[in-house]
Design an enzyme around this catalytic site. Structure first.
Site, PDB file in Angstrom:
ATOM      1  N   ASP A  88       0.853  -1.188   0.000  1.00 48.35           N
ATOM      2  CA  ASP A  88       0.000   0.000   0.000  1.00 48.35           C
ATOM      3  C   ASP A  88       0.882   1.227   0.000  1.00 48.35           C
ATOM      4  OD1 ASP A  88      -2.726   1.201   0.250  1.00 48.35           O
ATOM      5  OD2 ASP A  88      -1.802   2.077   2.041  1.00 48.35           O
ATOM      6  N   ASP A 448     -42.101 -24.381 -37.669  1.00 45.47           N
ATOM      7  CA  ASP A 448     -41.404 -24.638 -36.412  1.00 45.47           C
ATOM      8  C   ASP A 448     -42.099 -25.780 -35.673  1.00 45.47           C
ATOM      9  OD1 ASP A 448     -39.603 -24.287 -34.250  1.00 45.47           O
ATOM     10  OD2 ASP A 448     -39.535 -22.142 -34.654  1.00 45.47           O
ATOM     11  N   ASP A 474     -40.831 -30.419 -37.983  1.00 48.50           N
ATOM     12  CA  ASP A 474     -39.405 -30.459 -37.662  1.00 48.50           C
ATOM     13  C   ASP A 474     -38.637 -30.392 -38.972  1.00 48.50           C
ATOM     14  OD1 ASP A 474     -36.780 -31.227 -37.094  1.00 48.50           O
ATOM     15  OD2 ASP A 474     -37.388 -32.566 -35.484  1.00 48.50           O
ATOM     16  N   ARG A 490     -30.204 -17.213 -38.202  1.00 44.92           N
ATOM     17  CA  ARG A 490     -29.485 -17.669 -37.016  1.00 44.92           C
ATOM     18  C   ARG A 490     -29.761 -19.134 -36.718  1.00 44.92           C
ATOM     19  NH1 ARG A 490     -27.560 -13.107 -33.208  1.00 44.92           N
ATOM     20  NH2 ARG A 490     -26.368 -14.939 -32.672  1.00 44.92           N
TER      21      ARG A 490
END
Length: 581
Positions: A88, A448, A474, A490
């Site tokens: 310190d 989806d 799917d 994405r």
């Protein structure tokens, strides 16, 4: 060379420096010492009145810093050090101890008191020998200190304030650094303080005074340090954002603008101390702004940034994605070291108290592989969530991020030649809605899983019913709906190469020549040096990988798709349009 005998004796020992000070690191490294850095959590609140001499205060503070690390490491770090070094540094003038200034006025007070005077700089050092305990059970400690006499030139008011406004005094004992601007000649800073007793200068930060480096080098070093500190503190800013969103701070201040900390704490049922500090942190991050009325108590309001992205009813609200980052990404990245060592995701460590917990939430694994960001992370929601709650939370995250990226992707190209589109793994239909809005002649099907489609009514208000429809299925197993244009937003980055080729093969089989594929991903630079959001996302250690635009183009070419256009949107996602040949 003088230290070589000592350094050799420390070979194989775990030596720890209880400080993050760059100069202390440099001093020990230059000495040839191998060590780890574990910054101390000791709060420097010792009563200075209890010490007869300034150096005693510095030595005691150094000792407490080192002891805190020595006691914490066996529990928190699961390893016991051999030696912990604490230090310190303080400045003492006319018997008064000067530490780091609280603000600019405090820096001015300190530097004014040093102007034209000689003062002392004390560095206290404590070395804790963790494996040598006397009968009382505590550690053996070696303590010492060093004093350096420093003489300041007479400082003008203009010179003082120019130096203070540089920001350099704010994190330094006594309000100056002899190794940086404080050592520069000329108008840029005070005339150099000079060690006058031949000792080594300020041990905490400097070693020998180095005025020859010049102000320009110091400025550059300061910028580099600021960048590193910003990276180090980044997680604190993220958690402050997450906490403010979870508590509803921004929604509350939108309903009740100009509220003070006490009013916010009352409404949120949080502590006044904690609320005040959180509001101040958000103020520093420019998420809030404040006014100080006649009563002198700051009143807080949302900034335009918060109004746009952090309100639950904002059109571009990111609250769902923020919650995802807090609840799912944060725990995973807390185990990043293990992920890097093992090359595998850390779902079990992050979320499961025992091995059987991992898939207690009954959500199809494949659904989560359609996700938009570190997708598999949400597989592992806490077992306390019901299946419905977990699915809804996950879909809110996807919906949230798609709200701010969908339009840039939908408008990236002229798609007037395509009258129908199918968004594969399109979740809540946010991208489909943007496509329908941008292209009035196009109808869009969202394809989806059934578990996702059944939750769509929660997001139905913004969906144009006439041209956006939902079909359950799917995309790895079921027949794909017919369309002129297929959309993958994405999706590919999260899958293994084998699964990516399988999916693209299915899309190619469904397309006749002239039909299109719109790909939306983060496109890496060819050198793989950016953008950082894609490279950081890859650290989730999923099965997939991030690619450059060239790599995606080659991938699609292998399935008879040629690139028609690539668009760096400047948004979170880029876009690529391909046509089947």
């Amino acid at each position: 060379m003088v230290l070589n005998p000592v350094i050799s004796k420390l070979a194989g020992k775990l030596v720890v420096l209880a400080s993050a000070s760059p100069r202390r690191l440099e001093i020990l490294r230059n000495a040839g010492l191998r060590f780890e850095v574990v910054p101390s959590w000791f709060k420097e609140t010792l009563d200075k009145r209890l010490f007869k001499a300034p150096h005693q205060y510095a030595v005691e503070t150094a000792k407490q810093k080192a002891l805190e690390v020595a006691r914490r490491m066996p529990c928190n770090h699961l390893k016991t050090p051999d030696i912990v070094i604490g230090a310190d540094t303080i400045v003492s003038v006319d018997g008064v101890i000067l530490e780091k200034p609280r603000d600019k006025q405090d820096a001015y007070r300190m530097l004014s008191s040093l102007s034209g005077k000689e003062h002392s700089v004390f560095t206290g050092v404590a070395v804790v020998l963790c494996h040598e305990k006397p009968n009382d059970g505590d550690y053996r400690i070696v303590e010492f200190y060093e004093e350096t006499k420093v003489k300041f030139a007479d400082l003008s008011e203009d010179m003082l304030w120019e130096y203070i406004d540089s920001g350099e005094p704010m994190d330094k004992a006594g309000g100056y650094g002899i190794q940086a601007l404080g050592s520069c000649d000329g108008d840029a800073a005070p005339s150099p303080p000079t060690p006058v007793d031949g000792s080594s200068g300020r041990a905490e930060e400097t070693g020998p005074a180095t005025a020859s480096r010049g102000c320009e080098d110091s400025d550059e070093a300061g910028k580099d340090l600021a960048k590193i500190i910003q990276l180090m503190d980044g997680f604190k800013a993220s958690k402050a954002l997450f906490t403010a969103c979870k508590l509803g701070v921004f929604d509350l201040l939108q309903r009740r603008p100009a509220s003070d900390a006490a009013q916010v704490a009352l409404q949120l049922e949080t502590s006044l101390k904690g609320t005040r500090r959180l509001l101040e942190a958000c103020l520093s991050l420019q998420l809030l702004k404040s006014t100080i009325p006649d009563c002198g108590t700051p009143a807080y309001e949302n900034t335009e940034l918060s109004k746009r992205f952090l309100l639950s009813d904002a059109p571009s609200s990111l609250l769902g994605y923020v919650a995802h980052c807090d609840d799912s990404v944060w725990p995973l990245f807390s185990h990043l070291e293990s992920a890097v060592r093992e090359g595998a995701h850390q779902h079990r460590r992050a979320f499961c108290s025992k091995s059987g917990d991992l898939f207690q939430v009954n959500i199809p694994i494949e659904r989560f592989k359609y996700a938009l960001d570190a997708n598999a992370e949400l597989l592992t929601q806490d077992a306390a969530y019901s299946s419905r709650e977990a699915k809804l939370k996950f879909m809110k995250a996807m919906h949230s991020i798609a709200q701010v990226t969908g339009r840039a992707v939908a408008t990236a190209f002229d798609l007037s030649a395509f009258k129908s589109a199918c968004d594969l793994g399109g979740c809540t239909g946010t991208m489909a809605v943007e496509m329908a809005r941008a292209h009035p002649g196009m109808s869009v099907t969202v394809f989806d899983l059934a578990a996702v489609v059944e939750m769509i009514p929660h997001f139905q208000s913004s969906t144009p019913q006439d041209r956006v429809t939902f079909v359950a299925g799917d995309f790895f197993k079921d027949a794909l709906p017919k369309a002129d244009l297929y959309i993958l937003s994405r999706i590919l980055h999260d899958w293994s190469d084998e699964r990516v080729h399988f999916l693209l093969g299915r899309i190619a089989d469904a397309c006749t020549p002239g039909r299109g594929l719109l790909l939306s991903e983060i496109f890496l630079e060819r050198s793989r040096t950016g953008p950082s959001r894609g490279l950081l996302q890859a650290l989730s250690m999923g099965d997939g990988r991030q690619r450059s635009a060239d790599e995606y183009a080659l991938l699609l070419k292998s399935h008879a798709f040629v690139v028609s256009g690539i668009k760096q949107t400047g948004d979170l996602l880029d876009a690529m349009l391909c046509v089947k040949v």
